[in-house]
Design a protein around this motif. Sequence first.
Motif, PDB file in Angstrom:
ATOM      1  N   TRP A  15       0.538  -1.206   0.214  1.00  0.00           N
ATOM      2  CA  TRP A  15      -0.193  -0.267  -0.320  1.00  0.00           C
ATOM      3  C   TRP A  15       0.490   1.238  -0.036  1.00  0.00           C
ATOM      4  O   TRP A  15       0.546   2.167  -0.488  1.00  0.00           O
ATOM      5  CB  TRP A  15      -1.170   0.338   0.968  1.00  0.00           C
ATOM      6  N   TYR A  16       2.106   1.423   0.765  1.00  0.00           N
ATOM      7  CA  TYR A  16       3.235   2.449   0.600  1.00  0.00           C
ATOM      8  C   TYR A  16       3.492   2.510  -0.947  1.00  0.00           C
ATOM      9  O   TYR A  16       3.991   3.469  -0.947  1.00  0.00           O
ATOM     10  CB  TYR A  16       3.873   2.215   1.735  1.00  0.00           C
ATOM     11  N   ARG A  17       3.849   2.052  -1.673  1.00  0.00           N
ATOM     12  CA  ARG A  17       4.224   2.346  -2.950  1.00  0.00           C
ATOM     13  C   ARG A  17       3.273   2.729  -3.687  1.00  0.00           C
ATOM     14  O   ARG A  17       3.485   2.439  -4.996  1.00  0.00           O
ATOM     15  CB  ARG A  17       5.251   1.004  -3.292  1.00  0.00           C
ATOM     16  N   GLN A  18       1.675   2.948  -3.469  1.00  0.00           N
ATOM     17  CA  GLN A  18       0.472   3.030  -4.894  1.00  0.00           C
ATOM     18  C   GLN A  18       0.957   4.318  -4.017  1.00  0.00           C
ATOM     19  O   GLN A  18       1.057   5.478  -3.886  1.00  0.00           O
ATOM     20  CB  GLN A  18      -0.564   2.991  -3.824  1.00  0.00           C
ATOM     21  N   VAL A  21      -1.577   6.961  -2.530  1.00  0.00           N
ATOM     22  CA  VAL A  21      -1.481   7.139  -1.071  1.00  0.00           C
ATOM     23  C   VAL A  21      -0.025   8.013  -1.147  1.00  0.00           C
ATOM     24  O   VAL A  21      -0.018   9.082  -0.300  1.00  0.00           O
ATOM     25  CB  VAL A  21      -0.363   5.527  -0.430  1.00  0.00           C
ATOM     26  N   TRP A  22       0.678   8.214  -2.030  1.00  0.00           N
ATOM     27  CA  TRP A  22       2.036   9.211  -1.712  1.00  0.00           C
ATOM     28  C   TRP A  22       1.205  10.717  -1.656  1.00  0.00           C
ATOM     29  O   TRP A  22       1.476  11.558  -1.943  1.00  0.00           O
ATOM     30  CB  TRP A  22       3.489   9.175  -3.249  1.00  0.00           C
ATOM     31  N   LEU A  24      -1.550  11.902  -1.465  1.00  0.00           N
ATOM     32  CA  LEU A  24      -2.498  12.055   0.102  1.00  0.00           C
ATOM     33  C   LEU A  24      -1.304  12.952   1.034  1.00  0.00           C
ATOM     34  O   LEU A  24      -1.730  13.619   1.458  1.00  0.00           O
ATOM     35  CB  LEU A  24      -3.076  10.742   0.310  1.00  0.00           C
ATOM     36  N   ALA A  25      -0.365  11.818   0.754  1.00  0.00           N
ATOM     37  CA  ALA A  25       0.768  12.226   2.066  1.00  0.00           C
ATOM     38  C   ALA A  25       1.334  13.018   1.623  1.00  0.00           C
ATOM     39  O   ALA A  25       1.657  14.517   2.630  1.00  0.00           O
ATOM     40  CB  ALA A  25       1.768  11.018   1.686  1.00  0.00           C
ATOM     41  N   GLY A  26       1.564  13.888   0.128  1.00  0.00           N
ATOM     42  CA  GLY A  26       1.459  15.087  -0.241  1.00  0.00           C
ATOM     43  C   GLY A  26       0.899  16.150  -0.051  1.00  0.00           C
ATOM     44  O   GLY A  26       1.102  17.341   0.870  1.00  0.00           O
ATOM     45  N   ILE A  27      -0.414  16.191  -0.186  1.00  0.00           N
ATOM     46  CA  ILE A  27      -1.278  16.669  -0.035  1.00  0.00           C
ATOM     47  C   ILE A  27      -1.273  17.223   1.507  1.00  0.00           C
ATOM     48  O   ILE A  27      -0.905  18.161   1.970  1.00  0.00           O
ATOM     49  CB  ILE A  27      -2.589  17.073  -0.448  1.00  0.00           C
ATOM     50  N   ALA A  28      -1.252  16.134   2.194  1.00  0.00           N
ATOM     51  CA  ALA A  28      -1.213  16.246   4.480  1.00  0.00           C
ATOM     52  C   ALA A  28       0.472  16.661   4.029  1.00  0.00           C
ATOM     53  O   ALA A  28       0.352  18.106   5.077  1.00  0.00           O
ATOM     54  CB  ALA A  28      -0.986  15.027   4.761  1.00  0.00           C
TER      55      ALA A  28
END
Length: 200
Positions: A15-18, A21-22, A24-28
């Motif tokens: 999941w952490y390579r999808q 996910v990246w 959403l993490a960048g937006i956060a």
Amino acid sequence: MTAPAPPAPRTRRPWYRQLYVWVLAGIAAGIVVGQLAPDFAVRLQPLGTTFVDAIKMVIAPIVFCTVVGGIAQVDNLRKVGRVGLKSIVYFEAVTSIALLLGLVVMNVFRPGDGVHANPGGLVVNDTVGGYIKQGRSEGWGHYLSDIVPNSVIGAFADGDILQVLFFAVLFGIALNLIGPAGAGLAAGVERVGTAMFQVM
């Protein structure tokens, strides 16, 4: 006679390579940095610009290779026409729905009612003023003629996706019509497209 071996099951990426996910993490991360250190966030702007430019760099070649490869390998060009017609109808329907939603929001929620600004007194810079003058002077024929590029290389250099798409459709049809003689070139274009996806 031995039966063929079953295909190996596809392994799912963690999941952490999808990609989502990246994203959403960048937006956060952008929200957190913007709230806690706004000055530092502004200084990070060159990183965002560079990333967007890197994406834009490969969009035109990917569009070209994908469209040419798809059209060149179709058995019957009528299928392409039907898909194109359905795409246009779908695009028009979705655009009309979006326009209707926009009109409903404007008339129900009335955004901007509390802003007391005189549009005639607004000062615009030279760039925006040039766009305004250009929009007033151009008619509907301008949009039609802009689809056809003056130069194929110029369309790629400027990143004009609509012009690249127009040329890609014509080039894909041409490869399809010349038959086996164009099969090797079509396969080459598809390989270039695969490489461009890897760059992406």
